[in-house]
Design a protein around this motif. Structure first.
Motif: not given
Length: 235
Positions: A107-129
């Motif tokens: 859900d957060l990834a989808k929100e970033i996809e929809k509303k993030g303002k980037f010239e290039q892709k945002l580097k992300v780490l998956i937070q594991l339990q």
């Protein structure tokens, strides 16, 4: 101030080098994130002047204020967001974020996809339990991480770079090692199932209180606050 920060950084790096040697790790492959949450901008400037370029912030509003304060005065500074990010804050993400370390839901990834303002892709780490019994820490299960990983690979705005974990506060050392080794194994297994098999993932694990254990278990990125800046100013 500058001497205090520089001394702390030098002492930490010396200790880290000794630990890396002890566990036969390559010190050049271990990145230090200076956790600057609640730290004033003068301390950040001192750390930067002492050679530190990666900084970690927990809260969007505090991070925005610091970005505004520095503007373009520290050209090589890299901001990492390491705290839990609410979906309604995704719209504030910009190219000023070098890496979001706490991605923990589709859900957060989808929100970033929809509303993030980037010239290039945002580097992300998956937070594991890390510990399913630790109710104080966020992070997603292996099953959820597989789905999130697959979503990221199809994303036009997000670039998958590795994994982040936060260990329990109080736990017996052997149990901590068991959990950390499990985190590293799970991270590598998830990574190898992607087409990035020939590259190494970022494994962000370990803080001021547990970084030796994290290095022993395989971490290649540490989030260090107190050991660099001293106690936080929560005002």
């Amino acid at each position: 101030m500058n001497n205090f920060i520089e001394s702390n950084l030098n002492n930490f790096k010396t200790n880290l080098t000794n630990i890396a040697t002890k566990y036969k790790r390559n010190i050049d492959e271990i990145t230090i994130i200076a956790v600057s949450k609640y730290q004033d901008c003068n301390k950040i400037n001192s750390a930067y002047s002492s050679g530190q370029i990666n900084f970690g912030e927990n809260y969007i509003q505090e991070w925005q204020e610091k970005v505004k304060f520095f503007q373009n005065s520290l050209p090589n500074l890299k901001w990492h967001l390491i705290g839990n990010l609410q979906k309604n804050k995704a719209k504030y993400l910009t190219d000023k974020v070098f890496c979001l370390q706490s991605l923990d839901s589709i859900d957060l990834a989808k929100e970033i996809e929809k509303k993030g303002k980037f010239e290039q892709k945002l580097k992300v780490l998956i937070q594991l339990q890390i510990d399913k019994n630790d109710q104080n820490k966020s992070g997603i299960t292996i099953e959820q991480a597989k789905l999130l990983r697959d979503y990221i690979w199809k994303s036009s705005k997000i670039s998958f770079a590795g994994f982040m974990g936060i260990g329990p506060l109080d736990i017996e050392i052997n149990k901590r090692k068991e959990l950390y080794y499990s985190f590293i194994d799970n991270a590598y297994n998830l990574w190898k199932e992607t087409n990035s098999i020939n590259t190494q993932p970022i494994l962000s694990l370990g803080m001021s209180s547990d970084y030796e254990t994290a290095i022993e278990c395989g971490s290649n990125m540490l989030r260090i606050g107190t050991a660099i800046f001293g106690e936080r100013n929560k005002n």
